[in-house]
Write a protein that holds these residues in place. Structure first.
Motif, PDB file in Angstrom:
ATOM      1  N   LYS A  78       7.668  -4.309  -0.305  1.00 51.56           N
ATOM      2  CA  LYS A  78       7.676  -3.403   0.833  1.00 51.56           C
ATOM      3  C   LYS A  78       7.085  -2.084   0.358  1.00 51.56           C
ATOM      4  O   LYS A  78       7.543  -1.510  -0.633  1.00 51.56           O
ATOM      5  N   VAL A  79       6.054  -1.623   1.063  1.00 54.69           N
ATOM      6  CA  VAL A  79       5.405  -0.363   0.728  1.00 54.69           C
ATOM      7  C   VAL A  79       5.900   0.685   1.709  1.00 54.69           C
ATOM      8  O   VAL A  79       5.865   0.472   2.917  1.00 54.69           O
ATOM      9  N   GLU A  80       6.389   1.799   1.174  1.00 49.11           N
ATOM     10  CA  GLU A  80       6.878   2.896   2.021  1.00 49.11           C
ATOM     11  C   GLU A  80       6.097   4.164   1.745  1.00 49.11           C
ATOM     12  O   GLU A  80       5.802   4.467   0.581  1.00 49.11           O
ATOM     13  N   TYR A  81       5.800   4.886   2.810  1.00 47.74           N
ATOM     14  CA  TYR A  81       5.184   6.210   2.676  1.00 47.74           C
ATOM     15  C   TYR A  81       6.251   7.234   2.472  1.00 47.74           C
ATOM     16  O   TYR A  81       7.375   7.068   2.778  1.00 47.74           O
TER      17      TYR A  81
ATOM     18  N   LEU B 152      -2.643 -12.758   0.995  1.00 46.76           N
ATOM     19  CA  LEU B 152      -2.584 -11.715  -0.035  1.00 46.76           C
ATOM     20  C   LEU B 152      -3.973 -11.428  -0.591  1.00 46.76           C
ATOM     21  O   LEU B 152      -4.346 -10.268  -0.764  1.00 46.76           O
ATOM     22  N   ALA B 153      -4.760 -12.467  -0.845  1.00 45.74           N
ATOM     23  CA  ALA B 153      -6.137 -12.274  -1.325  1.00 45.74           C
ATOM     24  C   ALA B 153      -6.939 -11.503  -0.282  1.00 45.74           C
ATOM     25  O   ALA B 153      -7.793 -10.676  -0.633  1.00 45.74           O
ATOM     26  N   ASP B 154      -6.653 -11.747   0.994  1.00 42.59           N
ATOM     27  CA  ASP B 154      -7.351 -11.016   2.052  1.00 42.59           C
ATOM     28  C   ASP B 154      -7.013  -9.522   2.008  1.00 42.59           C
ATOM     29  O   ASP B 154      -7.886  -8.680   2.236  1.00 42.59           O
ATOM     30  N   ILE B 155      -5.779  -9.172   1.700  1.00 42.83           N
ATOM     31  CA  ILE B 155      -5.393  -7.760   1.550  1.00 42.83           C
ATOM     32  C   ILE B 155      -6.236  -7.124   0.445  1.00 42.83           C
ATOM     33  O   ILE B 155      -6.753  -6.017   0.592  1.00 42.83           O
ATOM     34  N   SER B 156      -6.390  -7.825  -0.667  1.00 46.45           N
ATOM     35  CA  SER B 156      -7.189  -7.313  -1.777  1.00 46.45           C
ATOM     36  C   SER B 156      -8.650  -7.129  -1.348  1.00 46.45           C
ATOM     37  O   SER B 156      -9.275  -6.111  -1.669  1.00 46.45           O
ATOM     38  N   ARG B 157      -9.181  -8.080  -0.600  1.00 48.54           N
ATOM     39  CA  ARG B 157     -10.561  -7.969  -0.105  1.00 48.54           C
ATOM     40  C   ARG B 157     -10.712  -6.757   0.812  1.00 48.54           C
ATOM     41  O   ARG B 157     -11.692  -6.013   0.712  1.00 48.54           O
TER      42      ARG B 157
ATOM     43  N   PHE C  73      -8.973  -4.059   0.766  1.00 45.23           N
ATOM     44  CA  PHE C  73      -8.904  -2.868  -0.078  1.00 45.23           C
ATOM     45  C   PHE C  73     -10.286  -2.580  -0.671  1.00 45.23           C
ATOM     46  O   PHE C  73     -10.771  -1.447  -0.629  1.00 45.23           O
ATOM     47  N   SER C  74     -10.936  -3.605  -1.207  1.00 41.70           N
ATOM     48  CA  SER C  74     -12.269  -3.442  -1.796  1.00 41.70           C
ATOM     49  C   SER C  74     -13.301  -3.038  -0.749  1.00 41.70           C
ATOM     50  O   SER C  74     -14.154  -2.176  -1.005  1.00 41.70           O
ATOM     51  N   GLU C  75     -13.228  -3.653   0.420  1.00 39.37           N
ATOM     52  CA  GLU C  75     -14.178  -3.341   1.490  1.00 39.37           C
ATOM     53  C   GLU C  75     -14.051  -1.895   1.949  1.00 39.37           C
ATOM     54  O   GLU C  75     -15.055  -1.225   2.202  1.00 39.37           O
TER      55      GLU C  75
ATOM     56  N   SER D 210       3.146  -3.632   4.366  1.00 36.20           N
ATOM     57  CA  SER D 210       2.616  -2.282   4.189  1.00 36.20           C
ATOM     58  C   SER D 210       2.142  -1.724   5.515  1.00 36.20           C
ATOM     59  O   SER D 210       1.398  -2.393   6.239  1.00 36.20           O
ATOM     60  N   PRO D 211       2.518  -0.483   5.835  1.00 37.51           N
ATOM     61  CA  PRO D 211       2.019   0.123   7.069  1.00 37.51           C
ATOM     62  C   PRO D 211       0.498   0.315   7.046  1.00 37.51           C
ATOM     63  O   PRO D 211      -0.128   0.406   8.094  1.00 37.51           O
ATOM     64  N   THR D 212      -0.105   0.336   5.871  1.00 34.68           N
ATOM     65  CA  THR D 212      -1.557   0.485   5.761  1.00 34.68           C
ATOM     66  C   THR D 212      -2.290  -0.692   6.392  1.00 34.68           C
ATOM     67  O   THR D 212      -3.360  -0.525   6.977  1.00 34.68           O
ATOM     68  N   TYR D 213      -1.717  -1.901   6.281  1.00 35.24           N
ATOM     69  CA  TYR D 213      -2.405  -3.107   6.732  1.00 35.24           C
ATOM     70  C   TYR D 213      -1.802  -3.742   7.975  1.00 35.24           C
ATOM     71  O   TYR D 213      -2.243  -4.796   8.399  1.00 35.24           O
ATOM     72  N   GLY D 214      -0.787  -3.121   8.555  1.00 33.35           N
ATOM     73  CA  GLY D 214      -0.206  -3.664   9.779  1.00 33.35           C
ATOM     74  C   GLY D 214       0.698  -4.847   9.504  1.00 33.35           C
ATOM     75  O   GLY D 214       1.716  -4.712   8.835  1.00 33.35           O
TER      76      GLY D 214
END
Length: 137
Positions: free
Chosen positions: A134-137, A56-61, A63-65, A43-47
């Motif tokens: 894959k996340v695309e804008y 993956l759990a870190d991505i979720s964290r 997002f919450s943060e 995802s371009p959001t997370y580099g």
């Protein structure tokens, strides 16, 4: 389309709803477990891509943060789920995802982003899991 195809599509749609609820309620490990052990999230959001349950759990964290830092509750609204292929052991899915932030104090919502998830899934003994997103804008 036969009834077996329709059942598989319903199960896949439920997986997307489950994912949204897990990440939006801070169930980081549960969200990560909806991916294969070597699952990938690009995802371009997370580099850099997140690969494997720990990342993956870190991505979720993260997002919450970001929601907490903004004083908001963030939610995923997943629509237009299109199962482009499904052979019983693997599937290809595209879905539109809208991330909505609701200001906790003012009770006002805003759209943070609208993206497309392009997923490759595989069926395991535990059900359908995402192998590559894959996340695309």
């Amino acid at each position: 389309m036969n009834s077996q195809d329709e059942t598989q599509i319903a199960v896949l749609r439920n997986l997307y709803a489950k994912q949204a609820h897990l990440i939006d309620t801070g169930q980081h490990e549960g969200w990560a477990q909806t991916f294969t052990a070597d699952g990938e999230f690009h995802s371009p959001t997370y580099g850099e891509p997140a690969i494997g349950h720990d990342q993956l759990a870190d991505i979720s964290r993260r997002f919450s943060e970001s929601a907490q830092q903004a004083g908001e509750r963030h939610r995923h609204v997943i629509e237009n789920i299109w199962v482009t292929e499904c052979d019983g052991s693997s599937a290809q899915v595209r879905a539109y995802v809208m991330i909505v932030g609701t200001d906790i104090e003012r009770k006002q919502a805003r759209i943070l982003r609208i993206v497309t998830n392009i997923d490759q899934l595989e069926k395991s003994a535990d059900g359908w899991l995402i192998r590559h997103r894959k996340v695309e804008y």
